[in-house]
Design an enzyme around this catalytic site. Structure first.
Site, PDB file in Angstrom:
ATOM      1  N   ALA A  99      -3.718 -28.674 -26.665  1.00  0.00           N
ATOM      2  CA  ALA A  99      -3.977 -30.077 -26.343  1.00  0.00           C
ATOM      3  C   ALA A  99      -3.071 -30.535 -25.207  1.00  0.00           C
ATOM      4  CB  ALA A  99      -3.759 -30.948 -27.578  1.00  0.00           C
ATOM      5  N   GLY A 138      -4.315 -26.021 -29.852  1.00  0.00           N
ATOM      6  CA  GLY A 138      -5.746 -26.277 -29.722  1.00  0.00           C
ATOM      7  C   GLY A 138      -6.479 -25.176 -28.982  1.00  0.00           C
TER       8      GLY A 138
END
Length: 748
Positions: A99, A138
């Site tokens: 992320a 992520g």
């Protein structure tokens, strides 16, 4: 496992990003291509494989634009009848670093990550992740949403969210246990540890590993699985393997995490999330992950950990009161370095330099100590190389008994005994022997850099490099600039620190610099509390419950009480009595009785034998304290944990404000990085200055005033004027403190 099946192709990612045609030529197929928001490249390769390349330097983080681009390009691939399978890769040899953490500072926009990954997994066409460089956070959760995973042999994979006070919140806590099993998932998620591609293959985290062209390997795999059933490849539909001892496993994991986390809540939440994966259907497990993540995301600990993450990057952008700055000061190239003095610190520094690829001349004037140092350094290098899977850098070091061996080096790091007279002699010798322009750096924990620089012909070339033991392991390096240190010398020291994989913090010259200067009032308060009725056990317990790995007295026993005693004697502190400024001789009195801590089996605690590690309460010490108080007129009173924390921590914080006021540190981030990396301040509390903001500057001021009125003979409890100004200016957020420092009359 795929090794050597595809020809290597240099600069493949540049070819992908700059020219789809060049990549088509390499793969040998017709393609079409297009750019979406300059964050992803789409092309069709080998006739029927849709290739999506993430483009968001430096690590292809999943920003809002990248997420939207990926959704749009995936829809395009699914809508084209010619495309039978999809490969997702990253630009510049990096799959995806996770992320975009900068988005955590504001309201998140763009498509959420969880539905995006779910759409990938539900795709009717096979999706293959071509993983190079990194797949973290992520990025790894994205790969887990793909049906197949191909990794380059040098790739690192992991879910490090716990280090930011979070958990893997895009299905990582639910998919990973289903793929690699509960024990491995618990260890990886609760520690945030990165794994190599080889370990990932062994765990079942990836399907294939190649040491050649990862994208070509992924394309070939995508071609081979086109049209095949994907039922068994969707991780969310798999049952989480639950061993018969699962309940005991989770109980043991929770106990282990609570011990190691020392009050951090994210590791505990990670265990709870993995437990949900083991006991609940996927959809309900995802709900549990979402709820836990929501709690963590808004917590003070997450804010503290993310603050520390950014602070460690900010300190490299240093500045000095004279106007020298990181962005205008260029380091000089350094190829050959000398280390003078091969004691404990010198050995560690030598290892760190050699591991950084620098040629090192290691000098120890006593031949016996030189041979012992050579043996120890070689062993350290070999053990380090074994961990890294690389050859030891033994050939980088040349040993010598003669200080003249440093005549042709570019830079010297002096690491002799911490004695000003000895160091001055060495610096005079170095100034006479070294070639013109050689940097002369000193490893000192608090001696005056200007006094050492005055011994040389070129004081502008002198800078302090305060390493922390063990020097080849500890991440922190205090780079200390003197009054006449040049900006190039500071920049060179910072660059050398970075080469050694250190977090380097540039600080000004004063007694103790930043870390040890702040430590003094912290230690003093601990001694004063003993005089007033506390025990070492009570003080240490309060500090360890706060999150320190060790309390004051256990740490003193580990380090050796005689170390501080020597420093105090050198500064003529031992002879002080209670006059205007309070001084506690307790540590001196123990040393006079030969109680030096673990090394002698007795200190603030007792140990089974000299060198023992298990600290036990010592009845002799308790009796000694009672007699001491009676002789000195102290009346023992009840002291609770709250007073221990307020007296010790607020005195330390107060000195931090004085350091900012004196411009010894550029900003509060510098202090916080130093204390987290060098002094065991609990990371989930951000650092002493961040903690002051979280507690409230008004409360810190109020408590310091209260304790100072009770103890007028303790100047370190008198609130710093900068703290008063910050409170008067409305208690601004920590990133605005520097404005008040630069402009004392600021009202923001």
């Amino acid at each position: 496992m795929i090794f050597g099946r595809y020809p290597s192709r240099d600069k493949q990612d540049k070819a992908i990003a700059v020219s789809a045609k060049k990549f088509r030529s390499a793969v040998g197929s017709d393609t079409s291509n297009g750019l979406f928001g300059n964050m992803a490249l789409y092309s069709r390769v080998s006739g029927s494989v849709g290739l999506i390349t993430l483009q968001n330097p430096p690590v292809n983080a999943l920003s809002a634009v990248v997420r939207q681009s990926l959704i749009d390009l995936m829809d395009r691939a699914l809508s084209e009848p010619e495309v039978k399978s999809v490969v997702i890769c990253g630009q510049n040899g990096k799959f995806c670093g996770g992320a975009d953490i900068k988005e955590f500072r504001s309201d998140m926009t763009g498509p959420p990550l969880v539905p995006m990954i779910d759409r990938l997994e539900l795709s009717s066409k096979p999706v293959v992740a071509a993983i190079e460089g990194v797949a973290l956070g992520g990025g790894l959760e994205l790969a887990l949403g793909c049906h197949y995973r191909v990794a380059h042999s040098k790739t690192r994979l992991g879910l490090p969210e716990v280090t930011l006070g979070l958990l893997p919140g895009a299905g990582g806590t639910q998919r990973l246990p289903r793929l690699v099993g509960i024990p491995a998932a618990l260890e990886l998620i609760t520690t945030g540890r990165h794994v190599t591609a080889a370990e990932a293959l062994q765990l079942g985290l990836v399907d294939f590993v190649t040491d050649h062209n990862t994208i070509e390997a992924a394309v070939k795999l995508a071609l081979s699985v086109a049209g095949k059933s994907l039922d068994s490849r969707r991780i969310s539909t798999c049952k989480c393997p639950r061993p018969p001892y699962a309940d005991a496993l989770f109980e043991e994991a929770m106990q282990r995490v609570r011990r190691s986390a020392r009050g951090a809540i994210a590791p505990v939440a990670c265990v709870q999330a993995v437990h949900a994966a083991a006991t609940l259907p996927f959809a309900r497990g995802m709900e549990q992950e979402k709820q836990l993540m929501a709690t963590l995301f808004t917590s003070g600990q997450a804010r503290a950990l993310q603050y520390q993450f950014f602070a460690q990057r900010a300190v490299s952008r240093w500045s000095t009161p004279s106007g020298a700055r990181w962005d205008t000061s260029k380091p000089r190239p350094v190829h050959k370095v000398a280390v003078i003095g091969l004691g404990t610190m010198g050995r560690g520094i030598t290892v760190a330099l050699a591991q950084a690829g620098l040629s090192v001349v290691a000098v120890e004037t006593h031949e016996k100590q030189l041979m012992e140092a050579k043996r120890v350094v070689s062993g350290m290098l070999e053990r380090g190389a074994k961990r890294l899977g690389a050859p030891p850098a033994l050939d980088k070091i040349n040993y010598s008994c003669e200080i003249q061996a440093v005549a042709d080096v570019d830079l010297v790091i002096e690491a002799v005994f911490e004695d000003m007279v000895v160091k001055k002699t060495v610096f005079r010798q170095l100034s006479a022997i070294c070639k013109p322009g050689t940097f002369l750096f000193t490893n000192t924990s608090g001696l005056d850099i200007d006094e050492l620089a005055a011994q040389t012909r070129n004081p502008e070339l002198v800078v302090g490099m305060h390493f922390f033991a063990p020097a080849h392991v500890m991440k922190l390096l205090e780079v200390v600039y003197g009054r006449r240190s040049s900006s190039q010398a500071v920049a060179t020291a910072m660059k050398i620190g970075k080469n050694m994989d250190k977090i380097s913090v540039a600080v000004g010259n004063c007694s103790g610099f930043v870390g040890n200067r702040m430590l003094r009032p912290y230690l003093d308060q601990a001694f004063f509390l003993l005089e007033e009725g506390a025990t070492p056990e009570l003080v240490d317990q309060a500090l360890e419950e706060f999150g320190f790995a060790m309390g004051v007295f256990r740490m003193s026993d580990l380090s050796g009480l005689d170390i501080g005693w020597k420093v105090r004697k050198a500064k003529e502190m031992v002879s002080k009595t209670h006059q205007d400024c309070r001084y506690s001789p307790l540590g001196d009195l123990l040393c006079e009785r030969g109680r030096f801590g673990q090394k002698t089996g007795r200190g603030w605690y007792q140990y089974d034998k000299p060198g023992g590690r298990v600290a036990k309460p010592d009845p002799w010490l308790h009796s000694f304290l009672e007699k001491y108080r009676a002789q000195r007129g102290f009346v023992a009173r009840r002291i609770d944990h709250q007073e221990v924390l307020e007296r010790c921590l607020y005195a330390l914080i107060n000195e931090g404000f004085r350091i900012l006021e004196d411009r010894i540190a550029s900003g509060p981030e510098d202090i916080d990085v130093i204390y987290v990396l060098g002094y065991s301040w609990p990371r989930h509390r951000g650092g002493p200055m961040f903690y002051a903001q979280m507690v409230g500057l008004s409360r810190i001021l109020e408590k310091l005033e209260y304790y100072h009125q009770l103890h007028l003979d303790i100047p370190s409890l008198q609130p710093c004027s900068l703290l008063r100004k910050l409170v008067a200016n409305g208690r601004p957020p920590i990133h605005k403190w520097v404005e008040v420092i630069k402009n004392p009359h600021s009202h923001l």
